[in-house]
Design an enzyme around this catalytic site. Structure first.
Site, PDB file in Angstrom:
ATOM      1  N   CYS A   1       0.826  -1.218   0.000  1.00 47.70           N
ATOM      2  CA  CYS A   1       0.000   0.000   0.000  1.00 47.70           C
ATOM      3  C   CYS A   1       0.856   1.263   0.000  1.00 47.70           C
ATOM      4  CB  CYS A   1      -0.917  -0.010   1.218  1.00 47.70           C
ATOM      5  SG  CYS A   1      -1.802   1.525   1.493  1.00 47.70           S
TER       6      CYS A   1
ATOM      7  N   CYS B   1      -1.576   1.696  -3.121  1.00 46.15           N
ATOM      8  CA  CYS B   1      -2.532   2.790  -2.884  1.00 46.15           C
ATOM      9  C   CYS B   1      -1.930   4.198  -2.911  1.00 46.15           C
ATOM     10  CB  CYS B   1      -3.210   2.635  -1.528  1.00 46.15           C
ATOM     11  SG  CYS B   1      -3.552   0.952  -1.038  1.00 46.15           S
TER      12      CYS B   1
ATOM     13  N   LYS C   1      -0.017   5.333  -6.167  1.00 46.16           N
ATOM     14  CA  LYS C   1      -1.033   5.266  -7.225  1.00 46.16           C
ATOM     15  C   LYS C   1      -1.944   6.469  -7.167  1.00 46.16           C
ATOM     16  CE  LYS C   1      -4.883   3.511  -6.028  1.00 46.16           C
ATOM     17  NZ  LYS C   1      -5.418   2.159  -6.227  1.00 46.16           N
TER      18      LYS C   1
ATOM     19  N   TYR D   1      -7.991  -3.746 -11.973  1.00 46.66           N
ATOM     20  CA  TYR D   1      -7.978  -2.340 -11.580  1.00 46.66           C
ATOM     21  C   TYR D   1      -6.563  -1.788 -11.602  1.00 46.66           C
ATOM     22  CZ  TYR D   1      -6.387  -3.215  -6.761  1.00 46.66           C
ATOM     23  OH  TYR D   1      -5.661  -3.572  -5.672  1.00 46.66           O
TER      24      TYR D   1
ATOM     25  N   GLU E   1      -5.851   1.521 -13.673  1.00 46.01           N
ATOM     26  CA  GLU E   1      -5.391   2.705 -12.949  1.00 46.01           C
ATOM     27  C   GLU E   1      -4.056   3.192 -13.489  1.00 46.01           C
ATOM     28  OE1 GLU E   1      -5.461   1.552  -8.830  1.00 46.01           O
ATOM     29  OE2 GLU E   1      -7.596   2.013  -8.600  1.00 46.01           O
TER      30      GLU E   1
ATOM     31  N   HIS F   1     -26.983  20.395  -2.042  1.00 51.74           N
ATOM     32  CA  HIS F   1     -27.001  20.999  -3.362  1.00 51.74           C
ATOM     33  C   HIS F   1     -26.029  22.155  -3.459  1.00 51.74           C
ATOM     34  CE1 HIS F   1     -28.894  21.837  -7.178  1.00 51.74           C
ATOM     35  NE2 HIS F   1     -29.087  23.083  -6.829  1.00 51.74           N
TER      36      HIS F   1
ATOM     37  N   GLU G   1     -25.617  14.150  -4.147  1.00 50.49           N
ATOM     38  CA  GLU G   1     -27.052  14.290  -3.896  1.00 50.49           C
ATOM     39  C   GLU G   1     -27.886  13.471  -4.872  1.00 50.49           C
ATOM     40  OE1 GLU G   1     -27.332  18.679  -5.939  1.00 50.49           O
ATOM     41  OE2 GLU G   1     -29.134  18.004  -4.916  1.00 50.49           O
TER      42      GLU G   1
END
Lengths: 513, 497
Positions: A78, A83, A86, A219, A223, A488, A493
């Protein structure tokens, strides 16, 4: 020589007495309460938690250099090759897009924008090194013994550890935890495979990888190709069958559609056959298009293998102890409490069979395991409802079941899928195409329409989805979403406004409030 | 034949038939009949074509009510035409170009005209979409100013024509408050948030007066786009109604970003000079126990922006004439079902003064429509746990009670606070840094989360999901049981110790 021999004899004698003491008194005197092999996300969390609970803990971390010679410090995949770097490189790519958008917002930006790999990579690598240091300081603060050594099991209470130079130490422990994680796999049957790099190398390159072929559409592959495209490089992804296997395939399609529009090239249903290094240093890749059975060739500066990861168990000596492994994956078979087939030996994180290969689950499982081993808790790790995010140029986050899986479990009539194509406000002035910004909520069609899966593509997908994952954990229903007042203007939302079902066949495009 | 049948029926049975016979014929008939008495009778008359009014009108029309909307300006109201979309558009990109990873050769110069043109085009498009939506729903739009008459039945007059309905909704919203010339000589030389979006070029020197979210957002936009900006506040912090953790942090972030913050200050007068506006400012020195004020001036001001509050749009409506109860600031008083003090008249949105937010107005308008036209007697909006975001830099997200409110209502011994602050990974390699702060306000033995407050990059998009869970009654242990998404900032909420 004599000294060595004497030393060996001394160890043997010590060990003999220890074993004798154990059997005579029934009291076991170990060097440590817990030895953790692997100083990644899981291993560090487990060892620090155990130490905090008063246990005497040692953690072994050792990085076998990659085939290209890349190595790194404490923290595991990681921190060093996953992670963190990346996300930072993904961020660099997003900033490039943002700067281009800024023109539409009135900023005076020069026509051509260039990116310097060295500046980015240097900064990212320095940050990672600061994290390595930070972890060492933390271990020290929490009184965890850190050994930069390769661990291997002797018996269920003994670990032999080696330094790079071959110096040996033995540690005994009441419990041993294996958290050695995994490493990228490379294909075995392709001539010239050694010319390629993996994700272990890409974040540590000193020079730009240039025109890159990424083989694999997991992934990791998406990525990497995504941020390479984003910083202005020519990137192609070679996909054998489908992208993001295991993920919702409609969402996967939206992710790859966006990437294609963004500039990443895709070689669908193609498999590489050989790689030849040319005198210029460039790599000539020959591949087969399996749909037409035709052969093709092109030249790249870099080939990045992203064809899966394999568990790091080679050096552990697991077979000697009879720790059961899954024959296909090579991962350690574990129980719900992370136990292996050998008492006192536990395993978790990427190395555990059937476990998600994610940092947060490793961290959580590690902490819970430490608490259980210290006798402070009986709580098991809950591996259900794990949210995750793919940090492709258009980010994709999800929690729960894919639509396909939900259909398999509940039947087509057993689910109701609410969906919407929305347009982030920020895309409007920037005149950006939002065709793939989408969300869907997969619910049970009966009862109170409990949500079984939630999927979102759009900017900041990870930030959007964490709170919904919490709601999911609490058993949210479709009406819980609708009863929450929207914020908003945001993208998030839209999740509280979604009302068109797939079943109705109506156009799910959002048009104003 | 159908026409004849209709003409012979009484009004009461006609109402029943209404739902079954051809709608367009019945609407025309009813209007024709009413014209004889010079009052057009509708099922639902909405005064105000903003977020609340349009949502209520459209939902009512969907449920079969003959509806009309009166609007004196453009459809969409404040939300569409004024602050909201623009604030977000303006502020979104302003923190991107500073010291990013990689080497950008850019000279940053902001031209407002480009942004304004695109923004205006987007807003016009929205106005058009709203008009189309109303037309599609067969809602009559009446352009003009509405005023209640003295007729015995509640009746509204617009441009000389009268309209009545058994149900009338007031959704006229609000407008920025302004100081009078008596209060501050030269006050009219300043603009409000309404005028801000008409600016064609970026002011070189700006002064924003106010400590609410509008002042904070405006000051942030102006400053980051390159205007030298001062923010004048009457007390020592901004956003005083927010949790103190947010208020303190936001005040600090404003100063860190280069905004010239004047605490305990008020504008005494404004003068126009050749080089721009000159403001006389009185600043209280709190160390001194007396009311002594120091007078300073800020000169060469291109833009003075008053953001000192908003007031309800009720003048001209003659609500006093029909006996509607209002509070001391002029907001229309309503109960939990949006009923005013006069039966048959309702109010939603900013004009009521509670939770001045678009989604609230929309939700309340829709709930009202369901209550009036679908017989859902209990249909009302739950005003608790309404999430809201301030588009400051970085943005703020908040839902539920502040720590102070929780202690006041539940007692200090029942309240447990979890807090964290960190530098988001976005800043791992930028020289500019901003903090992310997070707070959970929990109550009771089970630690139910009744308040969540945060400021940091991404907090605007983070809040929605947490708001769903908090409305469901999530506890701290629900948070702890949720697996984190890594690497994000939001994961810090589910890993708080």
């Amino acid at each position: 020589m004599a000294a060595l021999w004497k030393g060996r004899r001394r160890w043997k004698t010590n060990n003999y007495f220890k074993v004798l003491a154990r059997s005579l008194t029934g009291k076991y005197e170990y060097d440590y309460d817990l030895v953790v092999i692997g100083g990644g996300s899981g291993g560090l969390a487990c060892s620090k938690e155990a130490a905090q609970l008063g246990q005497k803990v040692a953690v072994l971390d050792y990085v076998e250099p990659s085939a290209k010679g890349t190595k790194w410090g404490l923290g595991g995949t990681c921190v060093n090759v996953g992670c963190i770097p990346k996300k930072l490189m993904h961020q660099a790519a997003l900033l490039g897009t943002a700067v281009k958008d800024a023109k539409k917002y009135g900023w005076q930006i020069p026509e051509t924008l260039s990116h310097d790999w060295g500046t980015m990579a240097g900064a990212v690598q320095n940050y990672v090194k600061s994290l390595n240091w930070g972890h060492r300081v933390q271990l020290n603060d929490k009184k965890v013994k850190y050994l930069n050594m390769k661990g291997s099991l002797v018996d269920e209470n003994t670990v032999k550890a080696f330094t790079k130079a071959g110096k040996e130490t033995t540690l005994t422990a009441k419990n041993i935890v294996i958290a050695t994680g995994g490493r990228p796999k490379c294909p075995t049957n392709i001539p010239g495979v050694e010319h390629g790099i993996t994700s272990d190398d890409v974040f540590w390159l000193k020079n730009s990888p240039g025109k890159t072929l990424v083989v694999g559409a997991s992934y990791v592959g998406l990525e990497c190709a995504g941020f390479l495209t984003g910083i202005g490089l020519d990137a192609t992804i070679m996909v054998r069958s489908v992208a993001l296997r295991g993920f919702d395939q409609q969402m996967s399609g939206l992710v790859t559609d966006y990437m294609e529009a963004y500039g990443t090239k895709f070689a669908w249903k193609c498999v590489p056959r050989r790689i030849d290094k040319l005198p210029s240093g460039a790599l000539q890749v020959t591949w087969t298009d399996t749909q037409t059975d035709s052969q093709h060739q092109d030249t790249y500066d870099t080939v990045l293998w992203a064809v899966g990861r394999a568990p790091e168990t080679k050096a552990l000596g697991l077979d000697k102890l009879g720790v059961q492994l899954n024959k296909e994956t090579g991962k350690i078979i574990v129980g719900a409490d992370e136990s292996t087939s050998v008492p006192n030996i536990y395993a978790f994180g990427d190395i555990g069979e059937g476990r998600p290969e994610l940092t947060p689950t490793a961290i959580k499982a590690g902490r819970l395991l430490a608490r259980r081993l210290a006798g402070q808790s009986t709580q098991l790790m809950n591996y259900d409802n794990v949210p995750t995010t793919v940090f492709t140029p258009l980010e994709y986050a999800c929690v729960g079941l894919s639509e396909e899986e939900a259909e398999r479990r509940h039947g087509k009539d057993g689910i109701e899928v609410y969906h919407a194509f929305y347009k982030p406000l920020e895309f409007t002035v920037a005149e950006r195409d939002a065709s793939q910004c989408y969300l869907k909520v997969v619910c049970e069609s009966s009862g109170n329409q409990k949500i079984v899966g939630l999927h979102f593509t759009g900017p900041n997908a990870g930030e959007v989805t964490q709170g919904f994952a919490l709601g999911f954990q609490c058993g949210a229903t479709y009406s819980d979403l609708l009863n929450t007042v929207g914020i908003h203007p945001t993208c998030a939302e839209e999740m509280t406004k979604v009302h068109i079902t797939k079943r109705s066949g109506l156009d799910p495009t959002v048009t104003g409030c | 034949m159908a026409l004849l049948m209709q003409l012979t029926h009484t009004h009461a049975s006609r109402c029943g038939l209404r739902l079954k016979l051809f709608p367009h014929i019945r609407r025309t008939l009813i209007r024709r009949r009413s014209m004889a008495e010079d009052i057009t009778r509708l099922d639902f008359l909405v005064i105000g074509g903003g977020s609340g009014g349009l949502a209520g009108a459209r939902r009512a029309a969907e449920l079969g009510a003959v509806t009309a909307v009166v609007e004196c300006h453009k459809l969409g109201g404040t939300c569409v035409s004024k602050p909201l979309p623009h604030i977000n558009l303006g502020s979104y990109f302003v923190h991107c170009p500073t010291a990013p990873p990689g080497h950008f050769i850019v000279s940053l110069c902001f031209i407002n005209a480009t942004l304004k043109a695109k923004r205006d085009a987007y807003v016009s498009n929205l106005n058009r979409i709203y008009r189309n939506n109303l037309d599609k729903s067969k809602i009559q739009t009446i352009q003009g100013d509405a005023k209640f008459t003295n007729n015995p039945e509640p009746t509204v007059e617009v441009n000389g024509k009268k309209y009545t309905a058994p149900h009338i909704l007031i959704a006229t919203g609000g407008r920025p408050s302004a100081l009078s010339e008596e209060e501050v000589p030269g006050a009219s030389l300043g603009i409000t948030s309404d005028g801000f979006f008409e600016l064609e070029s970026l002011p070189k020197r700006s002064v924003v007066v106010g400590a609410g979210y509008i002042a904070v957002e405006m000051a942030g936009i102006l400053s980051t786009l390159g205007s030298k900006t001062s923010l004048l506040i009457r007390q020592s912090g901004v956003l005083r109604n927010f949790d103190s953790y947010i208020s303190t942090n936001c005040t600090k972030e404003l100063q860190n970003s280069g905004i010239d913050l004047w605490k305990n200050s008020e504008v005494k007068s404004v003068k126009k000079t050749d080089s721009g506006l000159e403001l006389a400012i009185a600043t209280k020195d709190l160390e001194k126990k007396n009311d002594e004020e120091k007078i300073s001036t800020i000169g060469q001001v291109d833009c003075l922006l008053w953001a000192i509050g908003r007031q309800p749009n009720t003048s001209g409506l003659n609500i006093g004439g029909i006996g509607l109860e209002t509070d001391e600031r002029g907001h229309i008083v309503v109960d939990e079902f949006q009923n005013t003090s006069r039966p048959g008249i309702y109010a939603v949105g900013d004009v009521c003064g509670k939770a001045l937010l678009t989604p609230v107005a929309i939700a309340a308008g829709r709930k009202l429509a369901h209550r009036l036209f679908e017989g859902k007697k209990d249909s009302k909006l739950d005003y608790s746990c309404i999430p809201t975001v301030v588009f400051s830099h970085p943005p703020i997200g908040t839902v539920g009670l502040t720590e102070e409110e929780a202690i006041q209502t539940r007692g200090k011994e029942n309240v447990k606070i979890y807090k964290t602050s960190f530098t988001p990974m976005y800043h791992a390699i930028t020289s500019r840094k901003s903090q992310c702060i997070m707070k959970l306000v929990c109550v009771g033995k089970e630690e139910k989360v009744i308040g969540l407050h945060m400021q940091g990059l991404g907090c605007d998009e983070m809040l929605q999901g947490f708001a769903v869970a908090i409305k469901m009654g999530a506890t701290k242990s629900d948070f702890d049981r949720t697996v984190a998404i890594h690497p994000t900032s939001s994961e810090e909420f589910v890993t708080m110790r």
